[in-house]
Design an enzyme around this catalytic site. Structure first.
Site, mmCIF file in Angstrom:
data_model
loop_
_atom_site.group_PDB
_atom_site.id
_atom_site.type_symbol
_atom_site.label_atom_id
_atom_site.label_comp_id
_atom_site.label_asym_id
_atom_site.label_seq_id
_atom_site.Cartn_x
_atom_site.Cartn_y
_atom_site.Cartn_z
ATOM 1 C CD GLU A 60 -2.883 -1.180 0.052
ATOM 2 O OE1 GLU A 60 -3.245 -0.092 -0.434
ATOM 3 O OE2 GLU A 60 -3.236 -2.289 -0.402
ATOM 4 N N GLY A 104 1.968 2.588 -3.227
ATOM 5 C CA GLY A 104 1.894 3.244 -4.533
ATOM 6 C C GLY A 104 2.494 2.484 -5.698
ATOM 7 C CE LYS A 107 -0.540 -7.507 -8.190
ATOM 8 N NZ LYS A 107 0.105 -6.369 -7.514
ATOM 9 C CB THR A 158 -3.716 -11.292 -2.764
ATOM 10 O OG1 THR A 158 -3.112 -10.050 -2.374
ATOM 11 C CG2 THR A 158 -2.629 -12.276 -3.179
ATOM 12 C CG ASP A 216 -3.075 -4.297 -8.095
ATOM 13 O OD1 ASP A 216 -4.013 -3.644 -7.600
ATOM 14 O OD2 ASP A 216 -2.231 -4.895 -7.402
ATOM 15 C CD GLU A 237 1.274 -3.438 -9.258
ATOM 16 O OE1 GLU A 237 0.834 -3.179 -8.116
ATOM 17 O OE2 GLU A 237 0.632 -3.200 -10.293
ATOM 18 N N GLY A 238 4.843 -6.586 -8.582
ATOM 19 C CA GLY A 238 4.810 -7.550 -7.498
ATOM 20 C C GLY A 238 3.664 -7.314 -6.539
ATOM 21 N N GLY A 297 -2.540 11.509 -4.384
ATOM 22 C CA GLY A 297 -3.837 11.802 -4.982
ATOM 23 C C GLY A 297 -3.833 11.888 -6.487
#
Length: 250
Positions: A12, A14, A37, A41, A50, A109-110, A207
């Site tokens: 979490e 970014g 990906k 999960t 994602d 992306e992990g 943001g």
């Protein structure tokens, strides 16, 4: 670039937004982009994951997800609890190779940090990246880190884990730079490249993922360095946010 593995120093922080920012700049430059990906999960069947978020922010690209587990846990734990098979490094490397054959850039992306377990043997995203390198793929690793207190230790550990495996760390990106940065965050800008042994390659504003399209592309361009397709100047950014020394010091 070939294959760019995007990992984090934790969860979490970014990673998906950074992945999307790199993808957006590559697409804007006319490159063919795929995002992979290995294990998603915490998302139920049919819900966007994602890779879908990357596409929402960056634009049309090839999306590939190898496994999906409904509970928001480490991939190995989530796989065992769901009764579904885990994802091994060879499968991830094979998928990356197939995508690389038809794309200019493959973003992998992990889930969470670099050494989060993907299977019962304890294999990780680092093992998958090593398998890609061993298969002859041109691989770089991009580390995403938080801005504030505690980020230096996680970044140093990630860099050390990559180094011991002979994996190249391209640099570090701050995944969410706050509008009002505290003292730790401002000092960390200078310290992150030192502990990582690799350059600071960006800081995306907090943001910025609220919308996709031109606004997100503009944030990506100003928040990522030229080697990632943007205009970010780490020296200027760090100097602008530098914290003054206390009176009588320096």
């Amino acid at each position: 670039m070939g294959v760019l593995v995007v990992t984090g120093t934790g969860t979490e922080i970014g990673k998906t937004v950074v992945t999307a920012a790199v993808a957006a700049l590559a697409l804007a430059a006319g490159r063919r982009v795929a995002v992979l990906k290995p294990a998603q999960t915490g998302v139920a069947p049919g819900e966007p994951g994602d890779v879908d978020e990357v596409a929402r922010l960056a634009g049309p690209l090839t999306r590939r997800e190898l496994a999906r587990y409904p509970e928001p846990l480490a991939p190995d734990t989530a796989a065992r609890r769901s009764g579904l098979p885990p994802v091994d490094p060879a499968r991830t490397a094979e998928a990356a190779a197939r995508l690389a054959a038809g794309h200019d850039l493959v973003l992998v992306e992990g889930a969470g940090g670099l050494l989060v377990r993907y299977d019962e043997r304890g294999r990780t995203l680092a093992d998958a990246a090593r398998a890609m390198v061993d298969a002859g793929l041109p691989v770089d690793v991009l580390a995403v880190a938080p801005a504030g207190l505690g980020t230096l230790n996680g970044t140093a550990l990630t860099a050390e884990a990559l180094s011991t495996r002979g994996l190249p760390l391209l640099g570090v990106v701050v995944g969410s730079w706050p509008a009002h940065a505290d003292l730790a965050a401002r000092c960390n800008l200078a310290d992150l490249p030192v502990v990582a042994g690799a350059p600071l390659l960006g800081a995306l504003p907090a943001g910025c993922a609220a919308t996709g399209g031109p606004a997100f592309l503009a944030a990506a361009r100003s928040g990522l360095a030229p080697c990632l397709g943007g205009l970010f100047d780490p020296g200027r950014f760090t100097a602008h946010h530098a914290a003054p020394l206390p009176a009588g010091v320096g």
